[in-house]
Design an enzyme around this catalytic site. Structure first.
Site, PDB file in Angstrom:
ATOM      1  N   HIS A 123     -22.777  49.260  26.214  1.00 21.45           N
ATOM      2  CA  HIS A 123     -24.023  49.303  25.440  1.00 21.45           C
ATOM      3  C   HIS A 123     -24.676  50.666  25.660  1.00 21.45           C
ATOM      4  CE1 HIS A 123     -24.721  44.662  25.162  1.00 21.45           C
ATOM      5  NE2 HIS A 123     -23.502  45.015  24.797  1.00 21.45           N
ATOM      6  N   GLU A 151     -27.612  51.562  26.568  1.00 20.42           N
ATOM      7  CA  GLU A 151     -28.377  51.692  27.816  1.00 20.42           C
ATOM      8  C   GLU A 151     -27.466  51.937  29.009  1.00 20.42           C
ATOM      9  OE1 GLU A 151     -30.476  48.211  25.601  1.00 20.42           O
ATOM     10  OE2 GLU A 151     -28.529  49.216  25.553  1.00 20.42           O
ATOM     11  N   CYS A 185     -30.590  43.682  26.312  1.00 20.06           N
ATOM     12  CA  CYS A 185     -30.021  42.366  26.604  1.00 20.06           C
ATOM     13  C   CYS A 185     -30.109  42.119  28.112  1.00 20.06           C
ATOM     14  CB  CYS A 185     -28.568  42.314  26.138  1.00 20.06           C
ATOM     15  SG  CYS A 185     -27.437  43.313  27.139  1.00 20.06           S
ATOM     16  N   CYS A 234     -28.160  44.749  30.226  1.00 18.98           N
ATOM     17  CA  CYS A 234     -28.824  46.044  30.287  1.00 18.98           C
ATOM     18  C   CYS A 234     -30.121  45.978  31.080  1.00 18.98           C
ATOM     19  CB  CYS A 234     -29.054  46.580  28.878  1.00 18.98           C
ATOM     20  SG  CYS A 234     -27.496  46.984  28.048  1.00 18.98           S
TER      21      CYS A 234
END
Length: 130
Positions: free
Chosen positions: A33, A35, A63, A66
């Site tokens: 992801h 992040e 999420c 993260c």
């Protein structure tokens, strides 16, 4: 099928330390992801795992994975644009930073450029459905 258009930037003292976009499909890595990639790059650039003097800017509410990484990195401030009622874990779902077992809670600022980020995400998913 392209990547969900989420971007993240780690900043320190007004300077960009790292930036990344979502890449789980490109990298065949479910943890890639935006992040996570930005936090990894910032930690490598600074030569340390704790980023307590850094801020993270992201286009979508993080999420659970993260949010957990943000806590472990000791990010000072989290800024995000669009809320994510389905997958978000900051103001939705598990509300990770509100849990007593989380050792670090960043200051959280939501809704920064929310309309622009939400429009970008809506367009991406509309295109995939057509």
């Amino acid at each position: 099928a392209g990547e969900v258009p989420v971007g993240a930037v780690v900043m320190r003292g007004g300077e960009v330390i790292a930036l990344a976009g979502n890449a789980p499909r490109t990298l065949c890595d479910p943890t890639a992801h935006a992040e996570i990639l930005a936090l990894r790059a910032a930690a490598a650039a600074l030569g340390r795992d704790r980023l307590e003097d850094c801020d993270l800017w992201v286009t979508l509410e993080p999420c659970a994975m993260c949010a957990g990484a943000i806590a472990h990195a000791r990010i000072a401030r989290l800024y995000y644009a669009a809320p994510d009622p389905k997958g978000g874990a900051v103001e939705h779902g598990p509300r990770l930073f509100a849990q007593p077992t989380v050792h670090h809670r960043p200051e959280v600022y939501a809704g920064i450029a929310e309309a622009e980020a939400a429009a970008l995400l809506r367009a991406f998913f509309a295109e995939r459905r057509s």
